[in-house]
Design a protein around this motif. Structure first.
Motif, mmCIF file in Angstrom:
data_model
loop_
_atom_site.group_PDB
_atom_site.id
_atom_site.type_symbol
_atom_site.label_atom_id
_atom_site.label_comp_id
_atom_site.label_asym_id
_atom_site.label_seq_id
_atom_site.Cartn_x
_atom_site.Cartn_y
_atom_site.Cartn_z
ATOM 1 N N LEU A 93 0.830 -1.208 0.000
ATOM 2 C CA LEU A 93 0.000 0.000 0.000
ATOM 3 C C LEU A 93 0.863 1.257 0.000
ATOM 4 O O LEU A 93 1.859 1.339 0.721
ATOM 5 C CB LEU A 93 -0.913 0.008 1.223
ATOM 6 C CG LEU A 93 -2.111 0.963 1.175
ATOM 7 C CD1 LEU A 93 -3.150 0.470 0.172
ATOM 8 C CD2 LEU A 93 -2.735 1.081 2.568
ATOM 9 N N ILE A 94 0.487 2.241 -0.826
ATOM 10 C CA ILE A 94 1.125 3.564 -0.830
ATOM 11 C C ILE A 94 0.062 4.594 -0.459
ATOM 12 O O ILE A 94 -0.922 4.771 -1.181
ATOM 13 C CB ILE A 94 1.712 3.926 -2.204
ATOM 14 C CG1 ILE A 94 2.784 2.918 -2.619
ATOM 15 C CG2 ILE A 94 2.305 5.342 -2.178
ATOM 16 C CD1 ILE A 94 3.354 3.169 -4.001
ATOM 17 N N SER A 121 7.090 6.149 -1.549
ATOM 18 C CA SER A 121 6.665 6.200 -0.143
ATOM 19 C C SER A 121 5.360 6.973 0.027
ATOM 20 O O SER A 121 4.772 6.979 1.105
ATOM 21 C CB SER A 121 7.757 6.850 0.724
ATOM 22 O OG SER A 121 7.821 8.256 0.483
ATOM 23 N N GLY A 122 4.928 7.648 -1.038
ATOM 24 C CA GLY A 122 3.715 8.460 -0.957
ATOM 25 C C GLY A 122 3.998 9.940 -0.741
ATOM 26 O O GLY A 122 3.076 10.764 -0.747
ATOM 27 N N LYS A 123 5.272 10.287 -0.586
ATOM 28 C CA LYS A 123 5.649 11.686 -0.367
ATOM 29 C C LYS A 123 5.418 12.509 -1.629
ATOM 30 O O LYS A 123 5.754 12.095 -2.729
ATOM 31 C CB LYS A 123 7.128 11.760 0.029
ATOM 32 C CG LYS A 123 7.661 13.176 0.189
ATOM 33 C CD LYS A 123 9.165 13.168 0.439
ATOM 34 C CE LYS A 123 9.737 14.571 0.473
ATOM 35 N NZ LYS A 123 11.219 14.549 0.663
ATOM 36 N N THR A 124 4.835 13.704 -1.458
ATOM 37 C CA THR A 124 4.612 14.601 -2.588
ATOM 38 C C THR A 124 5.924 15.237 -3.021
ATOM 39 O O THR A 124 6.597 15.908 -2.239
ATOM 40 C CB THR A 124 3.605 15.707 -2.234
ATOM 41 O OG1 THR A 124 2.345 15.102 -1.915
ATOM 42 C CG2 THR A 124 3.412 16.674 -3.400
ATOM 43 N N LEU A 125 6.301 15.022 -4.271
ATOM 44 C CA LEU A 125 7.507 15.616 -4.834
ATOM 45 C C LEU A 125 7.187 16.927 -5.531
ATOM 46 O O LEU A 125 7.946 17.900 -5.434
ATOM 47 C CB LEU A 125 8.161 14.648 -5.824
ATOM 48 C CG LEU A 125 8.574 13.282 -5.263
ATOM 49 C CD1 LEU A 125 9.131 12.395 -6.383
ATOM 50 C CD2 LEU A 125 9.608 13.446 -4.146
ATOM 51 N N PHE A 126 6.061 16.953 -6.242
ATOM 52 C CA PHE A 126 5.617 18.166 -6.940
ATOM 53 C C PHE A 126 4.110 18.293 -6.769
ATOM 54 O O PHE A 126 3.358 17.393 -7.163
ATOM 55 C CB PHE A 126 5.972 18.112 -8.434
ATOM 56 C CG PHE A 126 7.443 18.011 -8.700
ATOM 57 C CD1 PHE A 126 8.254 19.134 -8.655
ATOM 58 C CD2 PHE A 126 8.025 16.780 -8.995
ATOM 59 C CE1 PHE A 126 9.618 19.040 -8.901
ATOM 60 C CE2 PHE A 126 9.381 16.675 -9.240
ATOM 61 C CZ PHE A 126 10.185 17.803 -9.194
ATOM 62 N N ALA A 127 3.692 19.395 -6.180
ATOM 63 C CA ALA A 127 2.270 19.630 -5.965
ATOM 64 C C ALA A 127 1.585 19.998 -7.277
ATOM 65 O O ALA A 127 2.232 20.421 -8.244
ATOM 66 C CB ALA A 127 2.080 20.749 -4.941
ATOM 67 N N SER A 128 0.283 19.825 -7.318
ATOM 68 C CA SER A 128 -0.501 20.211 -8.482
ATOM 69 C C SER A 128 -0.396 21.710 -8.723
ATOM 70 O O SER A 128 -0.380 22.508 -7.779
ATOM 71 C CB SER A 128 -1.967 19.833 -8.255
ATOM 72 O OG SER A 128 -2.811 20.492 -9.166
ATOM 73 N N GLY A 166 10.489 6.299 -12.102
ATOM 74 C CA GLY A 166 10.020 5.607 -10.901
ATOM 75 C C GLY A 166 9.016 6.358 -10.067
ATOM 76 O O GLY A 166 8.490 5.811 -9.090
ATOM 77 N N THR A 167 8.738 7.618 -10.396
ATOM 78 C CA THR A 167 7.742 8.378 -9.648
ATOM 79 C C THR A 167 6.352 8.167 -10.245
ATOM 80 O O THR A 167 6.207 7.628 -11.346
ATOM 81 C CB THR A 167 8.077 9.882 -9.633
ATOM 82 O OG1 THR A 167 8.043 10.399 -10.984
ATOM 83 C CG2 THR A 167 9.465 10.119 -9.042
ATOM 84 N N TYR A 168 5.350 8.617 -9.510
ATOM 85 C CA TYR A 168 3.969 8.398 -9.912
ATOM 86 C C TYR A 168 3.227 9.734 -10.032
ATOM 87 O O TYR A 168 3.417 10.631 -9.205
ATOM 88 C CB TYR A 168 3.216 7.540 -8.878
ATOM 89 C CG TYR A 168 3.858 6.213 -8.590
ATOM 90 C CD1 TYR A 168 3.438 5.055 -9.235
ATOM 91 C CD2 TYR A 168 4.894 6.097 -7.644
ATOM 92 C CE1 TYR A 168 4.019 3.818 -8.963
ATOM 93 C CE2 TYR A 168 5.485 4.869 -7.367
ATOM 94 C CZ TYR A 168 5.045 3.734 -8.034
ATOM 95 O OH TYR A 168 5.633 2.521 -7.752
#
Length: 402
Positions: free
Chosen positions: A162-163, A205-212, A180-182
């Motif tokens: 689960l992510i 890990s579910g961490k936000t790399l770039f916000a909308s 590899g990012t989503y």
């Protein structure tokens, strides 16, 4: 006399040379195969029963299995070997193994067809993607992702990982980039209903790399080529890059309120397609920010990119089938293959295709139509189940064994 004899011998030698060349040319010509590839299989399930059928389209045989639940959605993995069976109503994902292992120039047979051991228990798994050796589901019940690697598909007791990306429940979607990012949808509540309005980039890990950076009025349907992801949106076609860059590509001027609820990637042709029943099938050019019609029609029942991603196969409610070459955007062949289907029919025929054959379920007769893509009048029928529901192409477009 000697001159005459020389001429005769020379003439005979030249004739033999021409014949040899002609024979060689005949030997060099590759015959057109009139059968499906040996390592292609078609997986079909049932709407009412748990029956799952694996069709061999060369032998026209159907091998039967029992899935965990009826009325599931079916998908093939990018690797080709496995099929995924999603049942959102029962929070369940299971895998099916064809036993075919691709090695580029040939295919090995690794055991018999069977279910995998790994399962998924995400909250209402609804949207499926496959990237490399990984499968991904978006779980509508809580906005999470579940992932798993092919190496674990036969590990007893193994569950999908689960992510949690900090989402709320919504009817969402995701893609995975080559790095590899989503890209994953998120709901901010600005639009009514369950459709999300935004897309953000997260890591494993579910961490936000770039916000909308762009808010839409509702998102549905998506696809990626690994370097850019497209999401269908009522505000325009949302293009998202792994760097976080986002932009909207406008719909054609005559679309009005219509928008693409389905986005497809045509890998072989290197293109994206958008489909809406209100307008038809269109090619989306991200670089040019253009949207060009393949078939503008309100009579389309199904539109699918073939297995290799070179053609789009379109089935109309009238029963006419059309195949378009996506590299040239031209019609290759068309013809009637089924009877007409009413637009308000509850369960309509479902369509998938390889480069050689088109496969269409017949919910009322329990059959799978096997249609020759080069000659649409050549149709075989395979009995699959009482009420066939969905289908997926598995395996490899190859007939080369080890």
């Amino acid at each position: 006399m000697k001159k005459h004899l020389f001429k005769v011998v020379l003439s005979m030698a030249f004739g033999a040379l021409l014949l040899a060349c002609d024979d060689k040319e005949k030997d060099d010509v590759t015959p057109v195969e009139d059968t499906e590839y040996k390592f292609i299989r078609v997986m079909v399930n049932d709407e009412v029963s748990k029956e799952l059928v694996l069709v061999d389209p060369v032998k026209l045989t159907a091998e039967k299995f029992e899935a965990q639940f009826a009325k599931s959605t079916l998908y093939g993995t990018q690797g080709g070997r496995f099929g995924a069976i999603l049942n959102g109503a029962n929070n369940f994902v299971q895998l099916f193994d064809t036993g075919f292992e691709g090695h580029g120039d040939h295919v090995d047979v690794k055991g018999t067809p069977k279910f995998g051991a790994l399962t998924g228990d995400g909250n209402k798994p609804t949207h499926f993607k496959s990237k490399g050796d990984e499968i991904i589901t978006f779980n509508d019940g809580d906005g999470t992702l579940s992932i798993a690697k092919e190496a674990d598909f036969h590990t007893a007791g193994k569950k999908m990982t689960l992510i949690n990306a900090g989402n709320v429940a919504h009817h969402g979607a995701m893609t995975k980039f080559d790095n590899g990012t989503y890209a994953i949808t998120e709901k901010d509540g600005s639009a009514a209903g369950t459709l999300p309005e935004r897309v953000k980039i997260i890591d494993v890990s579910g961490k936000t790399l770039f916000a909308s950076t762009i808010q839409t009025k509702g998102i549905h349907g998506n696809a990626t080529n690994g370097s850019v992801s497209l999401f269908g949106s009522s505000s325009g076609i949302l293009a998202v890059e792994p760097t976080g860059n986002q932009q909207l590509i406008a719909h054609p001027a005559d679309f009005g309120e219509a928008w693409f609820g389905s986005i497809l990637e045509a890998k072989g042709a290197g293109k994206f397609l958008g489909y809406t029943a209100a307008k038809g099938v269109y090619i989306i050019d991200v670089a040019a920010k253009s949207v060009t019609p393949v078939l503008a029609s309100t009579d389309i029942m199904q539109a699918k990119v073939d297995y290799a991603g070179n053609n789009v196969v379109i089935l109309l409610h009238s029963g006419e089938l059309r195949i378009y070459d996506l590299k040239t955007n031209t019609l290759k062949i068309s013809g009637a293959v089924t009877g007409a289907t009413a637009k308000d029919e509850t369960q309509k025929p479902q369509l998938e295709a390889t480069s050689r054959y088109i496969y269409i379920t017949q919910p009322k007769t329990g059959e799978l139509l096997v249609v020759n893509a080069a000659n649409l009048s050549k149709i075989n029928k395979v009995k699959v189940s009482a009420t066939p529901y969905r289908l997926a192409i598995l395996g490899f477009e190859s007939s080369e064994g080890h």
